[in-house]
Design an enzyme around this catalytic site. Sequence first.
Site, PDB file in Angstrom:
ATOM      1  N   ASN A  36     -47.085  53.610  68.026  1.00 16.92           N
ATOM      2  CA  ASN A  36     -46.458  54.378  69.109  1.00 16.92           C
ATOM      3  C   ASN A  36     -44.944  54.504  68.985  1.00 16.92           C
ATOM      4  O   ASN A  36     -44.375  55.534  69.332  1.00 16.92           O
ATOM      5  CB  ASN A  36     -46.863  53.813  70.471  1.00 16.92           C
ATOM      6  N   SER A  73     -52.647  45.452  70.107  1.00 16.94           N
ATOM      7  CA  SER A  73     -53.647  45.186  71.148  1.00 16.94           C
ATOM      8  C   SER A  73     -53.948  43.685  71.259  1.00 16.94           C
ATOM      9  O   SER A  73     -53.835  42.950  70.270  1.00 16.94           O
ATOM     10  CB  SER A  73     -54.920  45.958  70.829  1.00 16.94           C
ATOM     11  N   GLU A 111     -46.469  40.593  71.052  1.00 18.38           N
ATOM     12  CA  GLU A 111     -46.050  41.670  71.953  1.00 18.38           C
ATOM     13  C   GLU A 111     -47.278  42.535  72.177  1.00 18.38           C
ATOM     14  O   GLU A 111     -47.588  43.398  71.359  1.00 18.38           O
ATOM     15  CB  GLU A 111     -44.934  42.454  71.253  1.00 18.38           C
ATOM     16  N   CYS A 125     -46.362  50.400  75.409  1.00 16.71           N
ATOM     17  CA  CYS A 125     -46.917  49.136  75.930  1.00 16.71           C
ATOM     18  C   CYS A 125     -46.387  48.870  77.333  1.00 16.71           C
ATOM     19  O   CYS A 125     -47.102  48.347  78.176  1.00 16.71           O
ATOM     20  CB  CYS A 125     -46.608  47.981  74.994  1.00 16.71           C
ATOM     21  N   GLU A 147     -38.423  39.387  72.360  1.00 18.07           N
ATOM     22  CA  GLU A 147     -37.667  40.203  71.419  1.00 18.07           C
ATOM     23  C   GLU A 147     -36.429  40.724  72.144  1.00 18.07           C
ATOM     24  O   GLU A 147     -36.245  40.496  73.327  1.00 18.07           O
ATOM     25  CB  GLU A 147     -38.537  41.354  70.901  1.00 18.07           C
TER      26      GLU A 147
END
Length: 504
Positions: free
Chosen positions: A168, A245, A266, A300, A477
Amino acid sequence: MTAVVNPWIKAYLESGTVPALPDGHLIDGKVVPSLSAERMEIADPGTGHVFMSVAAGGAADVDAAVASALRGFRIWRDTAPVERGRVLARMAALMLRDIERLAFAETVTVGKTYTESCNNVRSAARTFEYYAGAPDKLQGDSIPLGPAQLGLTLLEPLGVVAQIIPWNYPITTFARGIAPALAAGCSVIAKPAETTPLTAVMLAQLLCEAGLPAGACNVLLGLGTVAGAGLSAHADVAHITFTGSPGVGTAVMTAAAQHYASVTMELGGKSPLIALADCDIEAAADGAVAAIYENAGQICSAGSRLVVDKRIHRALVEAITVRAGRITVGHGLRGSSMGAINSRRQMERILAFLDQAKTMGSTVAFGGARHVNSIDPDGWFIQPTLLDDLPIDHPCVQEEIFGPVLSVQVVDGTEDALRAANSTRYGLMAGIYSKDIGAALALARDIKSGQVTINNYWGGGVEVPFGGVEQSGFGREKGFAAVASYCRTKSLVAKVPYSQNARV
Ligand code: NAP
Ligand code: MG
């Protein structure tokens, strides 16, 4: 909308093929084919058609990439911190120099709009700029142990770090993981998603041009189940940063556990945008539209749930549908305001959620189907969609759809809003809209989420730590926290000759 001036776009729209983009792994500073010569096809989500193929890595390529990264680590770790910072600063400048080529390649593989891709390149360049200041400021502590002992902590880079990246945000996810890892003195191997391999290789080439030693950044192309799983299981990989995922995250953690590698996870989200009764409805509508229709909802941290007070429910849904009606859906290189879904598989997954909602009798207040585009009839497009007044246990409230689908939950008051917001297994992001800063701060305190924004859903930047709780993952992050996560602490205690009499 961005006017078509980019020569890459012009050539592609006229010919349907791409001029010379890298099509192999980047190992030891060179673009190379797979040792098995295996390849995989790459499609443009906006046309739905294959336009090129790239190398697909196997076990031997995993070994070659890790061996190169081990060599690169020894050189990069021992490079002066000030010089490491200069390489990252040069990288930021080179990305902006090549913004047209990078943004073109991002759009033609991800499906997002060219404007979004340009913004992503700028944001990723800013990430390298931010971390360029870090290497010569990474300091340990001195520990008070009395005069006869000297106590210090030394920060050491972890070693070879694997970065497993989804489709993405290939450019910004590369930057978010790799810039702090390099700042810490680690070497890296990026494994981009199988559908979006191009920009990772282009960015690694730019790092070489910026002066990064060969081997300090490698890119391994291929399937997650082969290249990604191979990296996760490799004994010489010290840390894995995984974005994707929850199910695959569990597989990566299981592989990492076998060789005691650390991980940053993440994972997904089902993040709420909470609109309290006193909020500025126009501002909340702007925020909600940006939160869910940016990148066609494939984010996300998308604001995929609207938790709205019943007193403003009708007015806010109306304001959002007016804005949704202005969105133009189409090929990301043709000036549309919302692009494509990354793959046919993902488009079908989103459509299955919409079919299920319709079967359940849910209210489709806007969109709700595939968008068929007359110029690109085979493109993978979904209409911006709004599903209204869903119960808490509705699949479109509980599951991450990863598409342009906003699920509305109607609530009565702040306590009910908190209950609704905290009702999923995820906890990545939350946006609050209210004029009562006290009420907003109380919600921010109580909400189950890694980050909260107030009256600006996409507030913040690379300076702000980012990560999840529960099924959204763990580790942080962005911010300086990210550099620390690529370092380990070595404690050093030395006995020091001591005589009280000899001291002044
Ligand atoms: P995914 O399968 O989790 O993919 C993420 C990355 O992991 C890709 O590079 C993938 O490679 C790789 N991978 C796949 N299987 C692996 C394995 N066994 N070991 C190591 N690496 C592996 O995600 P997806 O299939 O692209 O999307 C599925 C769902 O994940 C989406 O619908 C969405 O809900 C969620 N998602 C979340 C994010 C996020 O930012 N949190 C991003 C993307 C997707 P391949 O590309 O070859 O599969
Ligand atoms: Mg996958």
